[in-house]
Design a protein around this motif. Structure first.
Motif, PDB file in Angstrom:
ATOM      1  N   ARG A 212      34.891   0.855 -24.956  1.00 38.98           N
ATOM      2  CA  ARG A 212      35.195   1.349 -26.307  1.00 38.98           C
ATOM      3  C   ARG A 212      34.034   0.996 -27.227  1.00 38.98           C
ATOM      4  O   ARG A 212      34.087   0.016 -27.957  1.00 38.98           O
ATOM      5  CB  ARG A 212      36.494   0.732 -26.829  1.00 38.98           C
ATOM      6  CG  ARG A 212      37.737   1.097 -26.033  1.00 38.98           C
ATOM      7  CD  ARG A 212      38.126   2.552 -26.265  1.00 38.98           C
ATOM      8  NE  ARG A 212      39.327   2.910 -25.537  1.00 38.98           N
ATOM      9  CZ  ARG A 212      40.561   2.795 -26.016  1.00 38.98           C
ATOM     10  NH1 ARG A 212      40.732   2.294 -27.229  1.00 38.98           N
ATOM     11  NH2 ARG A 212      41.600   3.148 -25.305  1.00 38.98           N
ATOM     12  N   ARG A 213      32.959   1.753 -27.170  1.00 38.83           N
ATOM     13  CA  ARG A 213      31.774   1.441 -27.969  1.00 38.83           C
ATOM     14  C   ARG A 213      32.074   1.550 -29.469  1.00 38.83           C
ATOM     15  O   ARG A 213      31.749   0.668 -30.250  1.00 38.83           O
ATOM     16  CB  ARG A 213      30.626   2.397 -27.613  1.00 38.83           C
ATOM     17  CG  ARG A 213      30.295   2.512 -26.142  1.00 38.83           C
ATOM     18  CD  ARG A 213      29.627   1.297 -25.591  1.00 38.83           C
ATOM     19  NE  ARG A 213      29.135   1.519 -24.239  1.00 38.83           N
ATOM     20  CZ  ARG A 213      28.975   0.569 -23.338  1.00 38.83           C
ATOM     21  NH1 ARG A 213      29.252  -0.683 -23.629  1.00 38.83           N
ATOM     22  NH2 ARG A 213      28.523   0.850 -22.125  1.00 38.83           N
ATOM     23  N   MET A 214      32.689   2.659 -29.870  1.00 40.40           N
ATOM     24  CA  MET A 214      32.906   2.918 -31.302  1.00 40.40           C
ATOM     25  C   MET A 214      33.785   1.848 -31.935  1.00 40.40           C
ATOM     26  O   MET A 214      33.562   1.440 -33.066  1.00 40.40           O
ATOM     27  CB  MET A 214      33.530   4.298 -31.492  1.00 40.40           C
ATOM     28  CG  MET A 214      32.575   5.456 -31.283  1.00 40.40           C
ATOM     29  SD  MET A 214      31.345   5.562 -32.597  1.00 40.40           S
ATOM     30  CE  MET A 214      32.389   5.943 -33.990  1.00 40.40           C
ATOM     31  N   ARG A 215      34.797   1.416 -31.197  1.00 38.40           N
ATOM     32  CA  ARG A 215      35.726   0.417 -31.748  1.00 38.40           C
ATOM     33  C   ARG A 215      34.986  -0.871 -32.099  1.00 38.40           C
ATOM     34  O   ARG A 215      35.200  -1.448 -33.161  1.00 38.40           O
ATOM     35  CB  ARG A 215      36.830   0.134 -30.743  1.00 38.40           C
ATOM     36  CG  ARG A 215      37.773  -0.986 -31.169  1.00 38.40           C
ATOM     37  CD  ARG A 215      38.876  -1.189 -30.164  1.00 38.40           C
ATOM     38  NE  ARG A 215      39.749  -0.026 -30.072  1.00 38.40           N
ATOM     39  CZ  ARG A 215      40.801   0.041 -29.245  1.00 38.40           C
ATOM     40  NH1 ARG A 215      41.079  -0.971 -28.447  1.00 38.40           N
ATOM     41  NH2 ARG A 215      41.542   1.122 -29.219  1.00 38.40           N
ATOM     42  N   TYR A 216      34.092  -1.296 -31.226  1.00 36.27           N
ATOM     43  CA  TYR A 216      33.376  -2.550 -31.469  1.00 36.27           C
ATOM     44  C   TYR A 216      32.230  -2.385 -32.465  1.00 36.27           C
ATOM     45  O   TYR A 216      31.859  -3.335 -33.159  1.00 36.27           O
ATOM     46  CB  TYR A 216      32.887  -3.135 -30.143  1.00 36.27           C
ATOM     47  CG  TYR A 216      34.027  -3.682 -29.320  1.00 36.27           C
ATOM     48  CD1 TYR A 216      34.631  -4.879 -29.674  1.00 36.27           C
ATOM     49  CD2 TYR A 216      34.524  -2.980 -28.228  1.00 36.27           C
ATOM     50  CE1 TYR A 216      35.702  -5.387 -28.957  1.00 36.27           C
ATOM     51  CE2 TYR A 216      35.594  -3.477 -27.494  1.00 36.27           C
ATOM     52  CZ  TYR A 216      36.182  -4.681 -27.860  1.00 36.27           C
ATOM     53  OH  TYR A 216      37.249  -5.160 -27.149  1.00 36.27           O
ATOM     54  N   MET A 217      31.674  -1.184 -32.555  1.00 28.51           N
ATOM     55  CA  MET A 217      30.694  -0.915 -33.609  1.00 28.51           C
ATOM     56  C   MET A 217      31.353  -1.048 -34.982  1.00 28.51           C
ATOM     57  O   MET A 217      30.788  -1.641 -35.907  1.00 28.51           O
ATOM     58  CB  MET A 217      30.083   0.481 -33.428  1.00 28.51           C
ATOM     59  CG  MET A 217      29.152   0.589 -32.230  1.00 28.51           C
ATOM     60  SD  MET A 217      28.896   2.287 -31.647  1.00 28.51           S
ATOM     61  CE  MET A 217      27.887   2.940 -32.972  1.00 28.51           C
ATOM     62  N   LEU A 218      32.567  -0.504 -35.101  1.00 25.32           N
ATOM     63  CA  LEU A 218      33.304  -0.588 -36.364  1.00 25.32           C
ATOM     64  C   LEU A 218      33.728  -2.022 -36.659  1.00 25.32           C
ATOM     65  O   LEU A 218      33.591  -2.503 -37.792  1.00 25.32           O
ATOM     66  CB  LEU A 218      34.537   0.320 -36.308  1.00 25.32           C
ATOM     67  CG  LEU A 218      35.434   0.321 -37.556  1.00 25.32           C
ATOM     68  CD1 LEU A 218      34.669   0.781 -38.780  1.00 25.32           C
ATOM     69  CD2 LEU A 218      36.652   1.213 -37.329  1.00 25.32           C
ATOM     70  N   LEU A 219      34.212  -2.734 -35.632  1.00 29.66           N
ATOM     71  CA  LEU A 219      34.625  -4.121 -35.819  1.00 29.66           C
ATOM     72  C   LEU A 219      33.452  -4.978 -36.292  1.00 29.66           C
ATOM     73  O   LEU A 219      33.601  -5.811 -37.197  1.00 29.66           O
ATOM     74  CB  LEU A 219      35.186  -4.669 -34.507  1.00 29.66           C
ATOM     75  CG  LEU A 219      35.572  -6.157 -34.504  1.00 29.66           C
ATOM     76  CD1 LEU A 219      36.679  -6.428 -35.516  1.00 29.66           C
ATOM     77  CD2 LEU A 219      36.002  -6.600 -33.101  1.00 29.66           C
ATOM     78  N   LEU A 221      30.809  -4.030 -37.981  1.00 28.08           N
ATOM     79  CA  LEU A 221      30.495  -3.710 -39.378  1.00 28.08           C
ATOM     80  C   LEU A 221      31.479  -4.381 -40.338  1.00 28.08           C
ATOM     81  O   LEU A 221      31.092  -4.847 -41.406  1.00 28.08           O
ATOM     82  CB  LEU A 221      30.514  -2.195 -39.585  1.00 28.08           C
ATOM     83  CG  LEU A 221      29.276  -1.436 -39.143  1.00 28.08           C
ATOM     84  CD1 LEU A 221      29.519   0.066 -39.206  1.00 28.08           C
ATOM     85  CD2 LEU A 221      28.085  -1.789 -40.025  1.00 28.08           C
ATOM     86  N   VAL A 222      32.757  -4.408 -39.960  1.00 26.65           N
ATOM     87  CA  VAL A 222      33.771  -5.042 -40.811  1.00 26.65           C
ATOM     88  C   VAL A 222      33.481  -6.540 -40.930  1.00 26.65           C
ATOM     89  O   VAL A 222      33.513  -7.112 -42.035  1.00 26.65           O
ATOM     90  CB  VAL A 222      35.188  -4.804 -40.238  1.00 26.65           C
ATOM     91  CG1 VAL A 222      36.214  -5.661 -40.979  1.00 26.65           C
ATOM     92  CG2 VAL A 222      35.559  -3.332 -40.338  1.00 26.65           C
ATOM     93  N   VAL A 223      33.185  -7.193 -39.810  1.00 24.65           N
ATOM     94  CA  VAL A 223      32.892  -8.634 -39.822  1.00 24.65           C
ATOM     95  C   VAL A 223      31.662  -8.933 -40.667  1.00 24.65           C
ATOM     96  O   VAL A 223      31.676  -9.833 -41.523  1.00 24.65           O
ATOM     97  CB  VAL A 223      32.690  -9.153 -38.383  1.00 24.65           C
ATOM     98  CG1 VAL A 223      32.157 -10.592 -38.396  1.00 24.65           C
ATOM     99  CG2 VAL A 223      33.997  -9.086 -37.601  1.00 24.65           C
ATOM    100  N   SER A 224      30.577  -8.186 -40.443  1.00 28.33           N
ATOM    101  CA  SER A 224      29.345  -8.446 -41.192  1.00 28.33           C
ATOM    102  C   SER A 224      29.531  -8.169 -42.678  1.00 28.33           C
ATOM    103  O   SER A 224      29.012  -8.920 -43.525  1.00 28.33           O
ATOM    104  CB  SER A 224      28.194  -7.592 -40.636  1.00 28.33           C
ATOM    105  OG  SER A 224      28.443  -6.211 -40.807  1.00 28.33           O
ATOM    106  N   SER A 225      30.278  -7.129 -43.030  1.00 31.91           N
ATOM    107  CA  SER A 225      30.494  -6.794 -44.445  1.00 31.91           C
ATOM    108  C   SER A 225      31.309  -7.862 -45.154  1.00 31.91           C
ATOM    109  O   SER A 225      30.973  -8.280 -46.272  1.00 31.91           O
ATOM    110  CB  SER A 225      31.189  -5.433 -44.573  1.00 31.91           C
ATOM    111  OG  SER A 225      30.399  -4.401 -44.027  1.00 31.91           O
TER     112      SER A 225
END
Length: 331
Positions: A212-219, A221-225
């Motif tokens: 699940r590449r997209m799911r972890y890319m989004l996760l 971004l949320v953590v870094s933001s």
């Protein structure tokens, strides 16, 4: 296209040679014009690093582990960034700037020897031998693919906040916000890169297991933001907590490496070097534009205060300027 056509060894040696020549010119330069050209050489040579590493990952490792092996690149970035902060500052303090620059020239020569002796392309696979057929039509097809353009934009927007904060403006901001000296502030900023080195392989490993590449890319971004918001806009009274949040900011940013993995998976292997260089251009271009842009934003709010001839910005000035970096993540 160069790595797709000639493999890894010759481009690696040539790119390192360009960087070392740039460092040598920079060391010997006595004018701003010469120093600027030297920096351009250094950046041009270093641009191959990501492309060559990720091509190694593509041709030497099974596709089921591409997320993890690609993410390991952030460990190299972490080591380089850490060495360029406190250890390099120590060398400059005790040996002088010129001695430190000559040391970097010597390290570059050592790396050239290592690359020439160790980097090899597996010649017994038809997938790798087919790289010789790369042409302009294949490169044009990369630009026509909407996913490649979106991944290029994603890569630049996701990485730029770390490049700008960790590379230039984070240290003076922490000096102003936490009232600490430059050494302490640079030590805190280095935690961003330690987190980055952890986040790359971590998110790569998780995405390999779950596919699940997209799911972890989004996760990521949320953590870094969220960590970036806490560091910049919340007054943290404890330095240890500030360090944890800065490390978390780096960990979340490490997920941006999944963009390279996804790009390799949706494009033919024979153009893996070309597509990686396309995605990597998003980081370089947006980072190069964002650093002076944030500086210009700080100048707009500057109160006119000076210290030793340099502009002194308030925490509020940094808040306004860093809002644009938060906007990158939201986009």
């Amino acid at each position: 296209p160069v790595t797709d056509r000639f493999g890894m060894t010759r481009p690696a040696v040539f790119s390192l040679l360009i960087s070392v020549v740039g460092m040598l010119i920079f060391t010997l330069s006595r004018s701003l014009w010469a120093a600027q050209w030297a920096r351009a050489f250094m950046g041009g040579g270093a641009a191959f690093a990501t492309v060559i590493y990720l091509r190694c990952s593509s041709v030497w490792f099974h596709h089921s582990s591409h997320g993890f092996t690609g993410g390991l690149l952030t460990v190299g970035v972490m080591v380089g960034a850490f060495l360029s902060m406190m250890p390099l500052t120590w060398v400059i303090h005790y040996a002088g700037v010129e001695s430190a620059l000559w040391m970097l020239v010597f390290i570059g020569l050592v790396l050239i020897c290592i690359a020439a002796l160790n980097l090899r392309e597996p010649t017994n696979t038809t997938a790798v031998r087919s790289t010789m057929s790369v042409n302009l039509l294949a490169l044009y097809s990369l630009l026509k693919k909407k996913e490649n353009i979106l991944l290029t934009a994603y890569s630049g927007l996701a990485f730029a906040p770390l490049a700008v904060f960790g590379g230039l403006w984070g240290t003076p901001f922490l000096c102003a916000q936490q009232h600490v000296n430059v050494s302490v502030a640079s030590g805190l900023v280095s935690l961003c890169y330690i987190g980055f080195g952890i986040g790359g392989p971590l998110f790569g490993y998780l995405s390999d297991r779950k596919a699940r590449r997209m799911r972890y890319m989004l996760l990521g971004l949320v953590v870094s933001s969220l960590c970036f918001i806490c560091v910049v806009f919340v007054s943290i009274p404890w330095l240890w907590l500030e360090g944890v949040l800065l490390c978390g900011f780096g960990v979340g940013t490490g997920s941006f490496m999944l963009g390279f993995t996804m790009a390799k998976e949706i494009n033919p292997l024979r153009v893996s070097g070309s597509v990686v260089s396309l995605i990597n251009s998003g980081d370089a271009l947006l980072g190069a534009v964002s650093e002076p842009f944030i500086g210009r934003c700080l100048d707009w709010g500057w109160s006119g205060r000076l210290a030793h001839g340099a502009h002194v910005f308030s925490v509020r000035d940094y808040h306004h300027a860093f809002s644009f970096l938060l906007g990158y993540s939201l986009i």
